[in-house]
Write a protein that holds these residues in place. Structure first.
Motif, PDB file in Angstrom:
ATOM      1  N   ALA A 142       0.819  -1.208   0.000  1.00  0.00           N
ATOM      2  CA  ALA A 142       0.000   0.000   0.000  1.00  0.00           C
ATOM      3  C   ALA A 142       0.857   1.264   0.000  1.00  0.00           C
ATOM      4  O   ALA A 142       0.632   2.190  -0.783  1.00  0.00           O
ATOM      5  N   ALA A 143       1.850   1.305   0.882  1.00  0.00           N
ATOM      6  CA  ALA A 143       2.665   2.512   1.019  1.00  0.00           C
ATOM      7  C   ALA A 143       3.522   2.754  -0.209  1.00  0.00           C
ATOM      8  O   ALA A 143       3.659   3.889  -0.680  1.00  0.00           O
ATOM      9  N   ILE A 144       4.122   1.683  -0.751  1.00  0.00           N
ATOM     10  CA  ILE A 144       5.067   1.848  -1.852  1.00  0.00           C
ATOM     11  C   ILE A 144       4.360   2.157  -3.165  1.00  0.00           C
ATOM     12  O   ILE A 144       4.754   3.074  -3.896  1.00  0.00           O
ATOM     13  N   ASN A 145       3.322   1.396  -3.508  1.00  0.00           N
ATOM     14  CA  ASN A 145       2.646   1.652  -4.783  1.00  0.00           C
ATOM     15  C   ASN A 145       2.045   3.047  -4.837  1.00  0.00           C
ATOM     16  O   ASN A 145       2.092   3.705  -5.883  1.00  0.00           O
ATOM     17  N   SER A 146       1.491   3.516  -3.736  1.00  0.00           N
ATOM     18  CA  SER A 146       0.909   4.862  -3.742  1.00  0.00           C
ATOM     19  C   SER A 146       2.004   5.914  -3.883  1.00  0.00           C
ATOM     20  O   SER A 146       1.858   6.888  -4.635  1.00  0.00           O
ATOM     21  N   ALA A 147       3.129   5.736  -3.178  1.00  0.00           N
ATOM     22  CA  ALA A 147       4.223   6.707  -3.262  1.00  0.00           C
ATOM     23  C   ALA A 147       4.838   6.734  -4.653  1.00  0.00           C
ATOM     24  O   ALA A 147       5.104   7.809  -5.211  1.00  0.00           O
TER      25      ALA A 147
END
Length: 506
Positions: A142-147
């Motif tokens: 979640a954190a990486i794909n959004s960033a």
């Protein structure tokens, strides 16, 4: 299709999204890819290593009283459960507290849990930290794909996202090769080698954690959450670095957006947005994740059993066939990724899903006719997964870019958890029984189920996929906080003003 914010703050007009999307590819963007994207290599390494060490852990002298079935069964299920719970928990935190804070925390959780797994002295300890390792890696999605999607310019977002998600298979290859010397008792004691594989994963995670310190918070997230001065500083710093690298001024950014800044979005608003305002896109996300989960499980859960039972391949040689398949999986996103930005999302998503489904049908027919050997079956699997891997990676890209900014991480988390649960719960229950019977008809049925669901997902994509290529995220799905927008689009890239440089990824 937007909802007025319940807690509107100051109203600001900004061109920050347009400024990020008009940037040419640079060394700074490679820093983002390395700092954020390489964690999927760790995920592939982690999953593969655990599968390969199952036999060693069950042997006397391993230092752990555990059976092979418990490693591949209960421990694997706990890892999957941890990933699902972690995705949902950290996804909510990512939307609320920021991308950078959470991608540092989730990697730290993964690092600590992996290191402590290597120190296991009893089965309960091993099971606990397998769950916590999954808990950390689920949050990473979640954190990486959004960033990544919020930092990568629109003209390159598709290929970069596919390449990064596909790098899981680089880790899978590394895990298979690493297991060979690590489990060789001529080099390392039976109770040492498997521990060192976990230690290596922790060391690699530490290196990535140090690189991530230099990755900034998403300016898009800062802008919406009332921290527009920080957003301006981040973008100005990026622009200065790229101008110095390019030796010339950057082109003018075209397009502005006006927003009500806000601090948080409620679960009710997220649910209403994703499943009511964007219900067709939710159906698309469901279809893509379920299709790829079942296709992969149709092949991978029977992989070893099929080779050993039907083609008499020695159990300790199946890893070599897996390496070949893993390479095919990585080459798909790597070689096809650029087409998702040029030919377009709808055409490429539907084509990769439909092609992989049709090819798996063909593989099932040839297998049923007795026309395949171990090598030719592996070649067929490679062809199927070459397209399926690009399609599966595009599923993550799709749910990341087709929902509003304020719901992005939570949307990724939800659909990831859905696909992971389908793969980790339904998959073993259905496919392990079918491919483990040694009956040709049962194996053909397993292949056919995966192929049907992949084809259905491809047809859904042909109807519902969003033409998101080279478009600003704010153009694809207007932020919930948006109150007005300029007539011009916020992405210069989709107007054809930016041509990919020769150093662009993929």
């Amino acid at each position: 299709m937007t909802t007025a914010p319940a807690d509107p703050g100051p109203t600001v007009t900004t061109n920050i999204p347009a400024r990020l999307d008009r940037l040419p590819w640079s060394r700074w963007h490679w820093t983002i890819v390395i700092g954020l994207g390489t964690v999927w290599i760790l995920d592939g390494l982690e999953v593969t290593v655990v599968g390969n060490i199952a036999g060693r852990l069950s042997e006397p002298g391993s230092g752990l009283a555990i059976s092979s079935g418990q490693v591949t069964g209960l421990a694997a299920a706990l890892y999957v459960a941890g990933a699902c719970v972690g995705a949902l928990f950290w996804g909510r935190m990512t939307d609320r507290f920021g991308r950078k804070k959470l991608f540092m925390i989730t990697l730290a959780v993964y690092l600590a849990a992996t290191a402590l797994t290597g120190l296991s002295f009893d089965a309960w300890w091993f099971f606990l930290f397998r769950f916590l390792t999954g808990f950390g890696i689920g949050g990473e999605y979640a954190a990486i794909n959004s960033a990544i999607d919020e930092l990568i310019p629109a003209p390159y977002r598709g290929r970069v996202d596919l390449m990064i998600n596909g790098s899981f298979w680089v880790g899978a290859v590394a895990g298979s090769l690493l297991s060979i010397p690590a489990l060789n008792t001529d080099f390392l004691a039976a109770d040492v080698g498997w521990r060192l594989t976990f230690a290596l994963g922790a060391v690699l995670a530490l290196v990535i954690l140090l690189v991530r310190r230099h990755v900034p918070e998403s300016p898009r997230w800062l802008m919406i959450h009332g921290r527009d001065r920080e957003a301006e500083q981040v973008v100005s710093g990026i622009e200065q670095r790229i101008e110095e690298e390019q030796g010339r001024p950057l082109p003018e950014a075209h397009g502005e957006i006006t927003i009500h800044q806000r601090r948080a979005v409620s679960f009710l608003e997220i649910g209403r947005t994703v499943f009511s305002d964007y219900r067709k896109r939710a159906v698309l996300g469901f279809s893509l994740f379920i299709g790829q989960a079942f296709l992969y499980n149709a092949i991978t859960f029977g992989f070893g059993a099929i080779l050993t039972k039907f083609f008499h391949v020695p159990a300790d040689h199946t890893g070599y066939y897996f390496v070949v398949i893993a390479v095919g999986n990585f080459l798909g996103p790597l070689l096809l990724g650029k087409l998702f930005d040029t030919v377009g999302r709808r055409v490429m998503i539907s084509t990769t899903y439909l092609l992989s489904g049709v090819l798996l049908f063909g593989t099932a027919w040839l297998f049923d006719q007795g026309a395949l050997g171990a090598g030719t079956l592996t070649a067929c699997w490679c062809a199927v997964l070459f397209f399926a891997s690009a399609g599966a990676s595009s599923a993550y890209l799709t749910v990341s870019e087709i929902f509003p900014m304020e719901t992005r991480a939570m949307s990724i988390a939800f659909f990831y958890a859905l696909g992971t649960a389908a793969g980790g719960i339904s998959g073993p229950l259905l496919f392990a029984d079918l491919t483990g019977t040694g009956n040709i008809g049962d194996t053909v049925l397993a292949f056919s189920i995966g192929a049907v669901l992949m084809c259905v997902a491809g047809l859904v994509a042909a109807l519902l996929a969003v033409n998101a290529e080279r478009r600003s995220l704010e153009d694809i799905a207007k932020p919930l906080s948006a109150v007005a927008a300029k007539a011009k689009a916020a992405s210069a890239g989709r107007e054809g003003g930016i041509a990919p440089p020769s150093s662009s990824p993929a």
